[in-house]
Design a protein around this motif. Structure first.
Motif, PDB file in Angstrom:
ATOM      1  N   THR A   1       0.865  -1.309   0.000  1.00 48.34           N
ATOM      2  CA  THR A   1       0.057  -0.040  -0.036  1.00 48.34           C
ATOM      3  C   THR A   1       0.845   1.150   0.155  1.00 48.34           C
ATOM      4  OG1 THR A   1      -1.774  -0.962   1.214  1.00 48.34           O
ATOM      5  CG2 THR A   1      -1.674   1.315   1.300  1.00 48.34           C
ATOM      6  N   ILE A   2       1.724   1.449   1.108  1.00 42.77           N
ATOM      7  CA  ILE A   2       2.708   2.458   0.882  1.00 42.77           C
ATOM      8  C   ILE A   2       3.466   2.499  -0.284  1.00 42.77           C
ATOM      9  CG2 ILE A   2       4.752   3.404   2.007  1.00 42.77           C
ATOM     10  CD1 ILE A   2       3.795   2.100   4.674  1.00 42.77           C
ATOM     11  N   GLU A   3       4.048   1.427  -0.770  1.00 42.65           N
ATOM     12  CA  GLU A   3       4.772   1.606  -2.049  1.00 42.65           C
ATOM     13  C   GLU A   3       4.146   2.077  -3.114  1.00 42.65           C
ATOM     14  OE1 GLU A   3       7.343  -1.323  -4.991  1.00 42.65           O
ATOM     15  OE2 GLU A   3       6.433  -2.245  -3.140  1.00 42.65           O
ATOM     16  N   GLY A   4       2.566   1.820  -3.477  1.00 47.36           N
ATOM     17  CA  GLY A   4       1.819   2.047  -4.343  1.00 47.36           C
ATOM     18  C   GLY A   4       1.349   3.427  -4.243  1.00 47.36           C
ATOM     19  N   HIS A   5       1.242   3.855  -3.157  1.00 48.84           N
ATOM     20  CA  HIS A   5       0.994   5.411  -2.942  1.00 48.84           C
ATOM     21  C   HIS A   5       2.247   6.065  -3.347  1.00 48.84           C
ATOM     22  CE1 HIS A   5      -2.726   4.423  -0.327  1.00 48.84           C
ATOM     23  NE2 HIS A   5      -2.968   4.141  -1.321  1.00 48.84           N
ATOM     24  N   PHE A   6       3.180   5.687  -2.918  1.00 50.09           N
ATOM     25  CA  PHE A   6       4.416   6.430  -3.022  1.00 50.09           C
ATOM     26  C   PHE A   6       4.727   6.588  -4.700  1.00 50.09           C
ATOM     27  CE2 PHE A   6       9.269   6.666  -3.818  1.00 50.09           C
ATOM     28  CZ  PHE A   6       9.568   8.118  -3.088  1.00 50.09           C
ATOM     29  N   ILE A   7       4.423   5.600  -5.460  1.00 53.68           N
ATOM     30  CA  ILE A   7       4.920   5.500  -6.678  1.00 53.68           C
ATOM     31  C   ILE A   7       3.759   6.586  -7.228  1.00 53.68           C
ATOM     32  CG2 ILE A   7       4.558   4.136  -9.033  1.00 53.68           C
ATOM     33  CD1 ILE A   7       5.516   1.843  -7.212  1.00 53.68           C
ATOM     34  N   GLN A   8       2.453   6.568  -6.937  1.00 53.28           N
ATOM     35  CA  GLN A   8       1.646   7.285  -7.331  1.00 53.28           C
ATOM     36  C   GLN A   8       1.915   9.162  -7.179  1.00 53.28           C
ATOM     37  OE1 GLN A   8      -2.223   6.427  -5.308  1.00 53.28           O
ATOM     38  NE2 GLN A   8      -3.381   6.419  -7.532  1.00 53.28           N
ATOM     39  N   ARG A   9       2.279   9.262  -6.064  1.00 47.19           N
ATOM     40  CA  ARG A   9       2.739  10.558  -5.707  1.00 47.19           C
ATOM     41  C   ARG A   9       3.734  10.946  -6.600  1.00 47.19           C
ATOM     42  NH1 ARG A   9       3.479  12.968   0.431  1.00 47.19           N
ATOM     43  NH2 ARG A   9       3.813  15.132  -0.411  1.00 47.19           N
ATOM     44  N   CYS A  10       4.819  10.117  -6.881  1.00 49.47           N
ATOM     45  CA  CYS A  10       6.100  10.470  -7.510  1.00 49.47           C
ATOM     46  C   CYS A  10       5.622  10.963  -9.257  1.00 49.47           C
ATOM     47  CB  CYS A  10       6.982   9.522  -7.785  1.00 49.47           C
ATOM     48  SG  CYS A  10       7.874   9.180  -6.214  1.00 49.47           S
ATOM     49  N   ALA A  11       4.437  10.027  -9.596  1.00 51.33           N
ATOM     50  CA  ALA A  11       3.965  10.188 -11.033  1.00 51.33           C
ATOM     51  C   ALA A  11       3.070  11.632 -11.063  1.00 51.33           C
ATOM     52  CB  ALA A  11       3.046   8.935 -11.222  1.00 51.33           C
ATOM     53  N   ALA A  12       2.706  11.847  -9.941  1.00 49.26           N
ATOM     54  CA  ALA A  12       1.768  13.157  -9.859  1.00 49.26           C
ATOM     55  C   ALA A  12       2.649  14.299  -9.883  1.00 49.26           C
ATOM     56  CB  ALA A  12       0.688  13.145  -8.717  1.00 49.26           C
ATOM     57  N   ALA A  13       3.691  14.226  -9.520  1.00 45.47           N
ATOM     58  CA  ALA A  13       4.726  15.308  -9.221  1.00 45.47           C
ATOM     59  C   ALA A  13       5.766  15.449 -10.706  1.00 45.47           C
ATOM     60  CB  ALA A  13       5.806  15.273  -8.248  1.00 45.47           C
ATOM     61  N   GLY A  14       5.439  14.320 -11.374  1.00 47.00           N
ATOM     62  CA  GLY A  14       6.309  14.360 -12.648  1.00 47.00           C
ATOM     63  C   GLY A  14       7.918  14.069 -12.420  1.00 47.00           C
ATOM     64  N   LEU A  15       7.968  13.189 -11.258  1.00 47.76           N
ATOM     65  CA  LEU A  15       9.456  12.820 -11.100  1.00 47.76           C
ATOM     66  C   LEU A  15       9.381  11.196 -11.052  1.00 47.76           C
ATOM     67  CD1 LEU A  15       9.944  15.253  -8.005  1.00 47.76           C
ATOM     68  CD2 LEU A  15      10.769  15.678 -10.402  1.00 47.76           C
ATOM     69  N   SER A  16      10.662  10.739 -11.241  1.00 49.29           N
ATOM     70  CA  SER A  16      10.943   9.373 -10.916  1.00 49.29           C
ATOM     71  C   SER A  16      11.062   9.274  -9.317  1.00 49.29           C
ATOM     72  CB  SER A  16      12.445   8.934 -11.599  1.00 49.29           C
ATOM     73  OG  SER A  16      13.340   9.478 -11.038  1.00 49.29           O
ATOM     74  N   GLN A  17      10.923   7.986  -8.967  1.00 52.70           N
ATOM     75  CA  GLN A  17      11.043   7.786  -7.625  1.00 52.70           C
ATOM     76  C   GLN A  17      12.465   8.259  -7.042  1.00 52.70           C
ATOM     77  OE1 GLN A  17       9.634   3.638  -6.417  1.00 52.70           O
ATOM     78  NE2 GLN A  17       9.019   3.341  -8.428  1.00 52.70           N
ATOM     79  N   ASP A  18      13.342   7.895  -7.742  1.00 50.99           N
ATOM     80  CA  ASP A  18      14.687   8.575  -7.353  1.00 50.99           C
ATOM     81  C   ASP A  18      14.696   9.964  -7.314  1.00 50.99           C
ATOM     82  OD1 ASP A  18      15.827   6.037  -6.935  1.00 50.99           O
ATOM     83  OD2 ASP A  18      16.444   5.847  -9.078  1.00 50.99           O
ATOM     84  N   GLU A  19      14.337  10.757  -8.200  1.00 49.66           N
ATOM     85  CA  GLU A  19      14.387  12.280  -8.316  1.00 49.66           C
ATOM     86  C   GLU A  19      13.527  12.669  -7.196  1.00 49.66           C
ATOM     87  OE1 GLU A  19      14.734  12.842 -13.104  1.00 49.66           O
ATOM     88  OE2 GLU A  19      12.765  12.786 -12.245  1.00 49.66           O
ATOM     89  N   TYR A  20      12.246  12.152  -6.828  1.00 49.43           N
ATOM     90  CA  TYR A  20      11.420  12.495  -5.769  1.00 49.43           C
ATOM     91  C   TYR A  20      12.322  12.109  -4.416  1.00 49.43           C
ATOM     92  CZ  TYR A  20       7.297  13.338  -2.911  1.00 49.43           C
ATOM     93  OH  TYR A  20       6.301  13.651  -1.942  1.00 49.43           O
TER      94      TYR A  20
END
Length: 258
Positions: A179-198
């Motif tokens: 759940t946390i992983e999925g929400h983090f990935i969503q947040r990164c996508a919404a910010a227009g950033l990769s996970q590493d950039e975020y």
């Protein structure tokens, strides 16, 4: 058709799978029933919308627009929005690849495989986590997963009174992690950033604030020690290690014959 009043009176008995008719499909066919549309297409479109826009924005009107039909056309195949969400929930559990659980000696690999598959569903479909506790979740795909999990837990050698606890330890861990992983990935996508950039930007912002930086000092050392060059690699190490701890715990409890 089950009325809203009936559903309110007996929520614990309410499920699209318990209504005495083919799930999600009205009985009979009337002259005005739409053509070129079926339950499978509706469910597939629902899953796509939930994946792209989330449950908060989902509506029957939005779904109808996606299908290029009227909202009333959808209601030929499902009685309520909740019925459709329950059907979509079961549909994504159809993605789970179930291991062969016939060999009890292979329970460790079977357990890991089921944990990985469950995590994958939660990450690919972040809306799923909120619905799992909302509905009975007794569709055929969900039940197939549940029965496989129960069989694997029996294969561990845990006594019957400990099997549900073992199941909870493993799969509630996976539920929280996914759940946390999925929400983090969503947040990164919404910010227009990769996970590493975020991650880099977030950690950089924290270090710029003395109060936060002081408290995050130990956390930074732990993250360095965990290894991995990317967020995804660090996450994989964490998941694998945590799962190994749980397997070791099950083995220890079996050895103690609890």
């Amino acid at each position: 058709m089950v009325s809203a009043a009936d559903r309110a009176k007996g929520p614990s008995r309410t499920s699209v799978w318990l209504e005495g008719k083919p799930a999600g499909r009205r009985a009979g066919r009337k002259p005005a029933q739409p053509t070129g549309l079926d339950r499978e297409k509706i469910i597939a479109a629902t899953v796509r919308l939930l994946d792209s826009e989330g449950a908060a924005k989902f509506s029957m009107r939005r779904l109808a627009a996606e299908l290029d039909v009227t909202a009333m056309s959808v209601y030929w195949y499902v009685d309520t929005k909740d019925d459709l969400l329950e059907l979509a929930l079961d549909a994504v559990f159809g993605e789970v690849r179930l291991p062969d659980v016939g060999d009890a000696s292979e329970w460790r690999g079977q357990l890991r495989a089921l944990a990985v598959e469950y995590r994958g569903v939660l990450v690919r479909h972040p809306w799923v986590s909120a619905l799992i506790g909302t509905f009975l979740n007794i569709g055929p795909h969900s039940m197939g997963f549940s029965l496989a999990v129960q069989e694997v837990m029996r294969n561990t050698g845990l006594p019957p009174h400990g099997q549900m606890g073992g199941l909870s330890a493993v799969f509630q861990f996976v539920y929280g992690f996914g759940t946390i992983e999925g929400h983090f990935i969503q947040r990164c996508a919404a910010a227009g950033l990769s996970q590493d950039e975020y991650f880099r930007e977030a950690m950089g912002s924290i270090r710029e604030q003395p109060d936060f930086s002081r408290h995050f000092g130990n956390a930074a050392e732990l993250m360095k020690a965990r290894g991995g060059e990317t967020v995804a690699e660090m996450r994989e190490r964490d998941f694998d290690f945590a799962l190994e701890l749980l397997v070791a715990g099950i083995e220890a409890m079996v050895a103690r014959a609890v």
